[in-house]
Enzyme design. Structure first.
Site: not given
Length: 597
Positions: A15, A19, A37, A130
């Protein structure tokens, strides 16, 4: 070679975000799956740097079973690497799209886990800001709240004003540009719960201005034609989706609302009714067991079910002496109170390993991943067989509850006999570790915890259904009315304790006759009825009886075209969501096909 950073291997890209990219990887030291990440240093300027620092601070602060974990942080000359908990089932947005909308029980189960996560966030004065379906991940059936990139650590005034998030899930005070506090998250939770139940947001519009107008001017609609929710569920929705934040439910009221005990109370009420019910206690307890253990999709679900399983077995064994129930039967996840160990940081830049064919390595499944996938498929294959025989048990239960047809108890008995044959076959093959389904990496799989957990579970379940069968056999053999209704000599011969007896032919004949009677009963009942909806359970029963005639075709483990595995939860939900006329047409089509064959 794949990219390696210290003890972490980046297997492939899964994915991307604001950032950087997210990779599936693992820790070489303990072989643990992780999500990595990758954040480019060159992007970390101004607001972006602040948001990343906020996300790291939140994940370090919160230690909760329903919040994604941050294991480690690594820095190199070019990148930051956040080593995060890996979730193997995607997000709730994908899940909700597949199912259109969830059953009330499943949606409440997810809400309870969401609220458990927010207990930790609220205690630490953290706003998510969010909160939406796409930021709620699933791992082995459990909820994990993720993506804290917009999270806010509140100060003493508990207020903020930045407009962040997704408009359809934003609280009206946020959309209006007002100062707001963490009660804005309550609105967002309400929108998510609403979407899970009804398949759409509570308010929609083509633009922000119209959206605000709709929220402020249109009354909240609860579309019970889509999903017939309980009063408790409607109450919590209406209290979360209050436009004025001052009148919106408070956090402590939300955490103590009856919705938090809804599922456990439901099971307790079933259990109390079971224990009070007249008749053989062992049979009643087995019925209770069937109702509450219909589908297991992951080995991890076994532990959740185990308390109910053990209790059902113990009560069935104890007989009439066990006449009350005390204590919880669901082990609910609770907020963890222990201190979080800070993630390890490497303050000096590390050299990143050089890699070749980077693009290819980012998308190709690794050998390790393939092994994990195969072992997971093996577990699912065995659980699929388990879910088939419990399906037969549930259909047998429905047959025996349909007292208007003479043959219903005999049909129920034969279905239970058939399912016991299936259980004994499966348990026997697993006991000998025979690869009866010709699965890959079998020798490796039989040494795993998943295999052992499934095997132990099926062994205990075998005992439950053996007791259930014996109770039914006693009842039928001691009932002249039932025995005399079995005119066919083959049916009479099948009423025995001989589990190895081949009953396929007689069962098929009985099911066909029973289904004809059942459909005629339905057609007669709904002919003059203004509202056919009360007859839905009978229609569903007829539909599933017809599926019992085609077990191998209906319950194929894997669709050969798209390699998608059969989903029992979707199967059970389908008839409930289908229009009543569609359901009747479906039954008649299947019945015609059964006659033809």
């Amino acid at each position: 070679m794949p990219k390696i950073v210290d003890n972490y291997v980046l297997e492939r890209k899964i994915g991307s975000g604001q950032f950087g990219d997210v990779f599936k990887g693992y820790n070489k030291v303990n072989n643990q799956d992780i999500a990595i990440k990758v954040v480019k240093r060159e992007l970390l300027k101004g607001k972006f740097n602040e948001l990343l620092e906020n996300e790291i601070r939140v994940l370090r602060t919160c230690n909760n079973e329903n919040i994604i974990k941050l294991y480690d942080i690594k820095k190199t000359a070019n990148n930051f690497y956040l080593m995060l908990e890996y979730c193997n089932e995607g997000d709730l947005m994908q899940y909700q799209k597949e199912k259109k909308y969830l059953t009330e029980d499943e949606a409440i189960e997810f809400l309870i886990q969401i609220l458990n996560a927010f207990k930790t966030l609220v205690k630490n004065k953290i706003m998510h800001r969010d909160f939406k379906l796409a930021n709620i991940l699933k791992h082995n059936g459990n909820i994990k709240i993720a993506d804290f990139g917009f999270a806010k650590l509140l100060g003493n005034d508990n207020l903020t004003s930045t407009m962040l998030g997704s408009p359809l899930n934003m609280a009206p005070e946020v959309l209006d540009g007002q100062d707001y506090n963490n009660k804005a998250d309550i609105w967002s939770i309400g929108t998510v719960f609403y979407e899970l139940l009804f398949g759409r947001p509570p308010y929609t519009a083509g633009n922000m201005i119209d959206l605000i107008k709709n929220i402020r001017n249109k009354p909240l609609e609860i579309p019970k034609k889509i999903n017939k929710i309980s009063d408790v569920t409607e109450d919590i929705i209406r209290k979360m989706l209050v436009v004025d934040p001052r009148k919106r439910i408070e956090w402590d009221q939300l955490f103590s609302h009856k919705i938090n005990n809804f599922l456990e109370d439901k099971i307790k009420n079933d259990l109390e009714a079971t224990l009070k019910d007249e008749g053989l206690l062992s049979m009643n307890m087995s019925r209770f067991y069937i109702k509450n253990n219909k589908v297991i999709q992951h080995p991890s679900e076994i532990e959740k079910k185990q308390e109910i399983n053990n209790y059902a077995i113990n009560v069935a064994k104890a007989g009439k002496n066990q006449n009350n129930y005390q204590g919880a039967i669901i082990k609910r996840q609770t907020e963890r109170v222990e201190e979080v160990q800070p993630a390890v940081q490497n303050n000096q830049a590390q050299e990143e390993s050089k890699q070749t064919e980077e693009d290819e390595m980012q998308t190709k499944e690794s050998v390790r991943e393939a092994q994990i996938r195969i072992k997971k498929r093996n577990a699912n294959r065995i659980l699929h067989e388990r879910n088939i025989y419990v399906f037969l048990a549930s259909v047998a239960e429905d047959a025996m509850n349909n007292t208007t047809l003479k043959s219903s108890e005999l049909v129920g008995f034969l279905l239970v006999k058939k399912l016991l044959q299936l259980v004994e076959f499966l348990a026997g093959k697993m006991r000998k570790k025979e690869n009866v389904f010709k699965l890959e990496l079998w020798d490796m799989f039989v040494d795993t915890k998943d295999f052992n957990d499934i095997f132990m579970y099926i062994e205990k379940e075998h005992e439950v259904f053996r007791l259930y069968f014996n109770s039914m056999l006693d009842k039928i053999q001691n009932s002249p009315k039932i025995i005399n209704s079995a005119i066919d000599p083959q049916v009479k011969a099948a009423i025995s304790s001989n589990i190895n007896q081949n009953i396929d032919a007689v069962l098929k004949s009985m099911l066909q006759d029973y289904c004809h009677e059942l459909v005629q009963q339905i057609l007669t009942s709904i002919k003059d009825s203004k509202d056919p909806e009360p007859y839905r359970p009978l229609m569903i029963h007829a539909d599933r009886i017809l599926d019992c005639l085609r077990l191998d075709q209906v319950f194929q483990f894997e669709d050969l075209k798209n390699k998608q595995q059969f989903n029992f939860k979707l199967y059970y939900d389908e008839d409930d969501k289908m229009d009543i006329d569609q359901l009747m047409n479906k039954i008649q089509t299947k019945l015609f096909s059964a006659i033809k064959n």
